[in-house]
Design a protein around this motif. Structure first.
Motif, PDB file in Angstrom:
ATOM      1  N   ALA A   1      36.878  55.815  50.396  1.00 40.31           N
ATOM      2  CA  ALA A   1      36.990  57.007  49.271  1.00 40.31           C
ATOM      3  C   ALA A   1      36.014  57.852  49.003  1.00 40.31           C
ATOM      4  CB  ALA A   1      37.318  55.741  47.928  1.00 40.31           C
ATOM      5  N   SER A   2      36.328  58.812  48.173  1.00 40.68           N
ATOM      6  CA  SER A   2      35.237  59.953  47.974  1.00 40.68           C
ATOM      7  C   SER A   2      34.336  59.176  46.840  1.00 40.68           C
ATOM      8  CB  SER A   2      35.734  61.067  47.207  1.00 40.68           C
ATOM      9  OG  SER A   2      36.970  61.554  47.745  1.00 40.68           O
ATOM     10  N   ASN A   3      33.043  59.600  47.278  1.00 40.36           N
ATOM     11  CA  ASN A   3      31.790  59.328  46.294  1.00 40.36           C
ATOM     12  C   ASN A   3      32.169  59.401  44.774  1.00 40.36           C
ATOM     13  OD1 ASN A   3      30.209  58.063  48.374  1.00 40.36           O
ATOM     14  ND2 ASN A   3      29.052  59.980  48.403  1.00 40.36           N
ATOM     15  N   GLY A   4      32.093  58.364  44.060  1.00 43.12           N
ATOM     16  CA  GLY A   4      32.307  58.768  42.527  1.00 43.12           C
ATOM     17  C   GLY A   4      33.714  58.307  42.162  1.00 43.12           C
ATOM     18  N   TYR A   5      34.574  58.223  43.131  1.00 42.84           N
ATOM     19  CA  TYR A   5      35.995  57.277  42.866  1.00 42.84           C
ATOM     20  C   TYR A   5      35.656  56.076  42.321  1.00 42.84           C
ATOM     21  CZ  TYR A   5      40.722  55.214  43.513  1.00 42.84           C
ATOM     22  OH  TYR A   5      41.641  54.451  43.252  1.00 42.84           O
ATOM     23  N   PRO A   6      36.575  55.736  40.974  1.00 40.55           N
ATOM     24  CA  PRO A   6      37.582  56.444  40.530  1.00 40.55           C
ATOM     25  C   PRO A   6      37.467  57.292  39.460  1.00 40.55           C
ATOM     26  CG  PRO A   6      37.129  54.161  39.335  1.00 40.55           C
ATOM     27  CD  PRO A   6      36.191  54.349  40.574  1.00 40.55           C
TER      28      PRO A   6
ATOM     29  N   VAL B   1      35.088  67.213  51.781  1.00 48.25           N
ATOM     30  CA  VAL B   1      34.308  66.742  53.248  1.00 48.25           C
ATOM     31  C   VAL B   1      34.983  66.387  54.377  1.00 48.25           C
ATOM     32  CG1 VAL B   1      33.161  64.555  53.685  1.00 48.25           C
ATOM     33  CG2 VAL B   1      33.215  65.046  51.307  1.00 48.25           C
ATOM     34  N   LYS B   2      34.365  66.699  55.472  1.00 47.38           N
ATOM     35  CA  LYS B   2      35.057  66.718  56.976  1.00 47.38           C
ATOM     36  C   LYS B   2      35.368  65.348  57.103  1.00 47.38           C
ATOM     37  CE  LYS B   2      35.142  68.480  61.303  1.00 47.38           C
ATOM     38  NZ  LYS B   2      34.366  68.711  62.619  1.00 47.38           N
ATOM     39  N   LEU B   3      36.621  64.693  57.473  1.00 48.39           N
ATOM     40  CA  LEU B   3      37.095  63.722  58.001  1.00 48.39           C
ATOM     41  C   LEU B   3      36.713  63.220  59.391  1.00 48.39           C
ATOM     42  CD1 LEU B   3      40.265  63.113  55.645  1.00 48.39           C
ATOM     43  CD2 LEU B   3      37.811  62.788  54.977  1.00 48.39           C
ATOM     44  N   PRO B   4      36.487  61.800  59.677  1.00 43.93           N
ATOM     45  CA  PRO B   4      36.169  61.543  61.126  1.00 43.93           C
ATOM     46  C   PRO B   4      37.696  61.974  61.894  1.00 43.93           C
ATOM     47  CG  PRO B   4      35.753  59.910  59.503  1.00 43.93           C
ATOM     48  CD  PRO B   4      35.972  60.661  58.720  1.00 43.93           C
ATOM     49  N   ALA B   5      37.568  61.935  63.129  1.00 43.73           N
ATOM     50  CA  ALA B   5      38.710  61.984  63.868  1.00 43.73           C
ATOM     51  C   ALA B   5      39.780  60.682  63.795  1.00 43.73           C
ATOM     52  CB  ALA B   5      38.550  62.378  65.242  1.00 43.73           C
ATOM     53  N   LYS B   6      41.117  60.842  63.863  1.00 43.61           N
ATOM     54  CA  LYS B   6      42.110  59.863  63.642  1.00 43.61           C
ATOM     55  C   LYS B   6      41.817  58.761  64.829  1.00 43.61           C
ATOM     56  CE  LYS B   6      47.006  59.425  63.477  1.00 43.61           C
ATOM     57  NZ  LYS B   6      47.417  58.784  64.777  1.00 43.61           N
ATOM     58  N   THR B   7      41.837  57.638  64.223  1.00 47.47           N
ATOM     59  CA  THR B   7      41.596  56.593  65.452  1.00 47.47           C
ATOM     60  C   THR B   7      42.847  56.368  66.432  1.00 47.47           C
ATOM     61  OG1 THR B   7      42.642  54.944  63.927  1.00 47.47           O
ATOM     62  CG2 THR B   7      40.246  55.063  64.184  1.00 47.47           C
ATOM     63  N   GLU B   8      42.584  56.330  67.570  1.00 45.18           N
ATOM     64  CA  GLU B   8      43.401  56.039  68.698  1.00 45.18           C
ATOM     65  C   GLU B   8      43.583  54.503  68.998  1.00 45.18           C
ATOM     66  OE1 GLU B   8      44.935  58.523  70.039  1.00 45.18           O
ATOM     67  OE2 GLU B   8      43.613  60.131  69.127  1.00 45.18           O
TER      68      GLU B   8
ATOM     69  N   GLN C   1      34.261  50.106  63.782  1.00 40.24           N
ATOM     70  CA  GLN C   1      34.772  51.404  63.633  1.00 40.24           C
ATOM     71  C   GLN C   1      34.418  52.344  62.598  1.00 40.24           C
ATOM     72  OE1 GLN C   1      36.889  52.474  66.042  1.00 40.24           O
ATOM     73  NE2 GLN C   1      37.090  54.721  65.090  1.00 40.24           N
ATOM     74  N   LEU C   2      34.008  51.740  61.390  1.00 37.94           N
ATOM     75  CA  LEU C   2      33.681  52.553  60.260  1.00 37.94           C
ATOM     76  C   LEU C   2      32.112  52.837  60.453  1.00 37.94           C
ATOM     77  CD1 LEU C   2      35.448  50.807  57.245  1.00 37.94           C
ATOM     78  CD2 LEU C   2      35.579  53.416  57.883  1.00 37.94           C
ATOM     79  N   ASN C   3      31.427  51.942  61.129  1.00 43.69           N
ATOM     80  CA  ASN C   3      30.212  52.284  61.706  1.00 43.69           C
ATOM     81  C   ASN C   3      30.035  53.299  62.410  1.00 43.69           C
ATOM     82  OD1 ASN C   3      28.721  50.299  60.203  1.00 43.69           O
ATOM     83  ND2 ASN C   3      28.871  48.766  61.335  1.00 43.69           N
ATOM     84  N   LYS C   4      30.814  53.556  63.156  1.00 42.09           N
ATOM     85  CA  LYS C   4      30.915  54.724  64.281  1.00 42.09           C
ATOM     86  C   LYS C   4      31.158  56.237  63.823  1.00 42.09           C
ATOM     87  CE  LYS C   4      32.883  52.007  67.815  1.00 42.09           C
ATOM     88  NZ  LYS C   4      34.021  52.195  68.606  1.00 42.09           N
ATOM     89  N   GLN C   5      31.931  56.177  62.589  1.00 41.70           N
ATOM     90  CA  GLN C   5      32.362  57.253  61.911  1.00 41.70           C
ATOM     91  C   GLN C   5      31.276  57.934  60.929  1.00 41.70           C
ATOM     92  OE1 GLN C   5      36.214  56.106  59.836  1.00 41.70           O
ATOM     93  NE2 GLN C   5      37.159  56.426  62.043  1.00 41.70           N
ATOM     94  N   ASN C   6      31.350  59.017  60.849  1.00 40.42           N
ATOM     95  CA  ASN C   6      30.486  59.824  59.912  1.00 40.42           C
ATOM     96  C   ASN C   6      31.190  59.705  58.394  1.00 40.42           C
ATOM     97  OD1 ASN C   6      28.878  61.233  58.236  1.00 40.42           O
ATOM     98  ND2 ASN C   6      28.936  63.309  59.389  1.00 40.42           N
ATOM     99  N   THR C   7      30.763  58.786  57.633  1.00 35.56           N
ATOM    100  CA  THR C   7      31.289  58.848  56.320  1.00 35.56           C
ATOM    101  C   THR C   7      30.558  59.441  55.264  1.00 35.56           C
ATOM    102  OG1 THR C   7      30.539  56.440  56.239  1.00 35.56           O
ATOM    103  CG2 THR C   7      32.849  56.887  56.832  1.00 35.56           C
ATOM    104  N   GLU C   8      29.724  60.368  55.291  1.00 35.34           N
ATOM    105  CA  GLU C   8      29.018  60.993  54.466  1.00 35.34           C
ATOM    106  C   GLU C   8      29.731  61.485  53.339  1.00 35.34           C
ATOM    107  OE1 GLU C   8      25.776  63.072  56.419  1.00 35.34           O
ATOM    108  OE2 GLU C   8      25.436  64.294  54.652  1.00 35.34           O
TER     109      GLU C   8
END
Ligand code: AMP
Ligand code: GLY
Length: 421
Positions: free
Chosen positions: A334-339, A346-353, A399-406
């Motif tokens: 989720a976006s920082n601050g939600y709900p 924010v740019k999202l990580p690539a879709k998983t394969e 998988q989440l650890n590998k993604q940029n979730t800034e």
């Protein structure tokens, strides 16, 4: 066959993706959908969920076989009634049947009338009467806005003062607008929460695997209530006997009751339950699939989803099958601050394969038409099926650890309740 799904979140992504995997389905349109869905070959149409006549025109012009309605507000607005009046098939309850969700007071009346186990309660539109009831019953006690409040109109009060304040905010301060013009005040139920879903046509129903949602924003069930931050199915520590009891004492009588009331139910019925010392009791009914529960239930369906829904709509017995493999677990990002307030873009990580599925909710293409950007509170969800809850957590969290979730956040403990026993 061409199909339409109404809605735009992760739930609708999961429904539409599963429908597109069905044998005889050539196209699945989603109205209005979100850009992330196009990565799975879904077709978006730019019509809002409340534009019933435009949706009806689209369905007629494009030879759509039937429409699957995702969100509760569309059902409460009578979208199924309008489709039916235009001679079109839609999978979802009519406005009168969906009242099980859009009025908590109605749901309570049905439960009392048909002997469905639920918390003792009172309904009030007068603040002084509500206050007197709270003082008589004592705390803990639960105060709920009667109408739809996107899951935010419920206060589980630990003290009488908190409960009185919540009733004051709803009845006198109009904090939830019209949906808080009446409040339901109910007994606090102690026990483990789980969700039971069924596909329904009248008194025929087909139970899905049990699921457990995580409604609070932060780890350890802390922070504000959200739409749901992650889920898994089935709930491994829930014995089949509890499901059987819930079917006999809750699902069957409520569906038979709705027929007697002249409001036969068609669609997905979602029972939010608490397993108390006296057996399962209802916290709420929803008249639709859950979000994020759909995203972890539908990947377990091994039969042809579109054929199953076609059969249910036609009053035939669907051949529904589920995998018995381990557990399906999913974590919402989720976006920082939600709900509360949050930023977009924010740019999202690539879709998983491969075996990890990405379902999108608040996602939108950048102007270059390639990068996906965040565009909502809940942004995307990663889902995997594994032998155990622990394995599922390992797959998703690595998988989440590998993604940029800034700029984004997620809970680190989805499924952990299943590991405590
Ligand atoms: P609802 O929107 O009705 O699902 O309520 C939101 C959350 O409040 C639920 O998921 C429960 O955790 C909690 N809740 C609602 N009703 C009760 C109750 N009677 N006893 C205990 N917890 C409740
Ligand atoms: N996951 C909670 C809901 O869909 O209402």
């Amino acid at each position: 066959m061409k199909l339409l799904v109404v809605g735009s979140g992760g739930r609708e992504h999961a429904i539409a993706k599963k429908l597109l995997e069905s044998k005889d389905v050539e196209k699945v349109f989603v109205a209005p959908g979100n850009d992330g869905m196009t990565l799975d070959g879904l077709d978006l149409i730019n019509i809002g969920i409340s534009e019933h006549s435009k949706l009806i025109d689209f369905v007629k012009a494009n030879d759509i076989a039937w429409t699957f309605i995702g969100p509760d507000d569309a059902l409460a607005a009578g979208i199924v009634d309008d489709f039916n009046a235009a001679g079109l098939k839609a999978f979802g309850p009519t406005k009168a049947a969906a009242e099980l969700e859009w009025s908590k007071d109605f749901a309570k009346e049905i439960m009392v009338k048909y002997d469905v186990p639920t918390a003792a309660y009172g309904t009030f539109s007068d603040f002084e009467e509500a206050k007197a009831y709270i003082e008589e019953k004592g705390a803990p006690i639960v105060v709920k806005a009667d109408g739809l409040a996107l899951g935010k109109g419920v206060v589980v009060a630990e003290t009488v003062e908190q409960a009185v304040e919540a009733a004051h905010e709803m009845l006198l301060d109009n904090k939830f607008g019209d949906s808080g013009a009446r409040v339901v005040i109910e007994e606090f139920l102690d026990g483990e929460e789980f969700s039971l879903f069924a596909f329904v046509n009248g008194d025929k129903f087909y139970i899905m695997p049990t699921a457990q949602d995580h409604k609070r924003a932060y780890d350890g069930d802390k922070g504000p209530n959200t739409g749901g931050m992650g889920a898994y199915a089935p709930v491994p520590h829930l014995p089949q006997s509890v499901v059987d009891t819930a079917v006999d004492t809750i699902v069957k009588p409520v569906l038979e009751g709705m027929i007697k009331e002249g409001r036969p139910y068609l669609g997905v019925l979602y029972a939010g339950l608490i397993l108390t010392a006296d057996g399962p009791k209802v916290i709420e009914f929803n008249s639709r699939f859950g979000d994020p529960e759909t995203q972890i239930i539908l990947p377990r369906l091994t039969s042809d989803f579109a054929q199953n829904i076609t059969d249910i709509l036609d009053g035939k017995k669907p051949a529904i099958t589920w995998t018995d493999k381990g557990v399906t677990l999913g974590v919402v990002v989720a976006s920082n601050g939600y709900p509360l307030a949050y930023e977009k873009g924010v740019k999202l990580p690539a879709k998983t394969e491969g075996d990890i599925i990405t379902y999108y909710a608040g996602a939108k293409f950048a102007e270059n038409g390639q990068d996906l950007l965040s565009n909502g509170g809940r942004v995307y969800m990663l889902v995997a099926t594994a032998d155990t809850v622990k394995d599922g957590q390992n797959i998703i969290y690595s998988q989440l650890n590998k993604q940029n979730t800034e700029g984004l956040f997620y809970r680190n403990d989805i499924g952990s309740k299943a590991l405590k026993d």
